[in-house]
Design an enzyme around this catalytic site. Structure first.
Site, PDB file in Angstrom:
ATOM      1  N   SER A  90      28.020  21.497  43.975  1.00 49.69           N
ATOM      2  CA  SER A  90      28.426  20.124  43.689  1.00 49.69           C
ATOM      3  C   SER A  90      27.358  19.138  44.171  1.00 49.69           C
ATOM      4  CB  SER A  90      29.806  19.857  44.300  1.00 49.69           C
ATOM      5  OG  SER A  90      30.372  18.700  43.776  1.00 49.69           O
ATOM      6  N   ASP A 132      36.345  22.520  34.910  1.00 49.11           N
ATOM      7  CA  ASP A 132      36.096  21.784  36.159  1.00 49.11           C
ATOM      8  C   ASP A 132      36.806  20.429  36.082  1.00 49.11           C
ATOM      9  OD1 ASP A 132      34.868  20.104  38.204  1.00 49.11           O
ATOM     10  OD2 ASP A 132      33.289  21.612  38.335  1.00 49.11           O
ATOM     11  N   HIS A 159      36.323  23.855  39.945  1.00 47.90           N
ATOM     12  CA  HIS A 159      35.162  23.334  40.681  1.00 47.90           C
ATOM     13  C   HIS A 159      34.635  24.369  41.684  1.00 47.90           C
ATOM     14  CE1 HIS A 159      32.535  19.995  41.563  1.00 47.90           C
ATOM     15  NE2 HIS A 159      32.836  19.994  42.846  1.00 47.90           N
TER      16      HIS A 159
END
Length: 193
Positions: A82, A145, A172
């Site tokens: 991320s 996601d 995610h």
């Protein structure tokens, strides 16, 4: 070392750069699970540290930390998740690394003020520099996601010509185990003859 073997570079460590959000990274999602397994590989180590400025994840703080404290270099596999994936890409624009493994990577601030403040998204990405500074670029992305549109993840894959591991059911990537990632890292580490 003989003259001919000077060009051969093998990774000696992995560094996991977590996403923003704070908390103890050792006990957060798959980070600690992965570190424990990578640390069992002979002559290889994995670094996982709580990052400074964990909520905003400012580039101006994270990239110097990756260089000086985590010592990311040409023998390092940088695993970024991320915000950590954004950090890994920006780091690779100006530093040689053995590999970057991008998990849930994206290219814009997504209209989010905190992401805008991080500093990663205030200029164009230097895709060619990233590619020339990495021996391997691998990406994990999932079409479901909840935070990142697939188009964002796809833009990273297209611009970096990555080895893409595309899923439709990983969200995610917040599971407690990540066997696919572990297998990819193991493939990058040469086995002794």
């Amino acid at each position: 070392m003989s003259e001919g073997s000077a060009a051969v570079v093998s990774p000696v460590k992995a560094v996991i750069v977590p996403g923003n959000g704070g908390g103890n990274v050792e006990s957060c999602i798959w980070y600690g699970w992965t570190k424990k397994r990578l640390d069992k590989i002979p002559h290889f180590k994995c670094l996982l540290r709580n990052m400074p400025d964990p909520f905003t994840a400012r580039e101006s703080i994270w990239l110097p930390f990756m260089e000086s404290e985590l010592q990311c270099d040409s023998k390092t596999i940088v695993i970024g998740h991320s915000s950590g994936a954004a950090a890994a890409m920006r780091f690779a624009e100006t530093h040689q690394v053995f590999a970057i493994i991008l998990v849930a990577a994206y290219t814009s601030d997504l209209g989010d003020e905190n992401e805008r403040e991080s500093g990663y998204f205030n200029r164009p990405w230097q895709w060619e520099k990233i590619k020339s500074n990495c021996r391997h670029i691998i990406q994990f992305g999932s079409t479901d996601d909840p935070f990142l549109p697939w188009g964002e993840q796809e833009k990273v894959a297209d611009n970096l010509s990555v080895e893409l591991h595309k899923f439709s059911d990983r969200g995610h990537f917040q599971n407690t185990e990540f066997k696919d990632l572990l297998n990819v890292v193991k493939k990058l580490i040469p086995t002794p003859v």
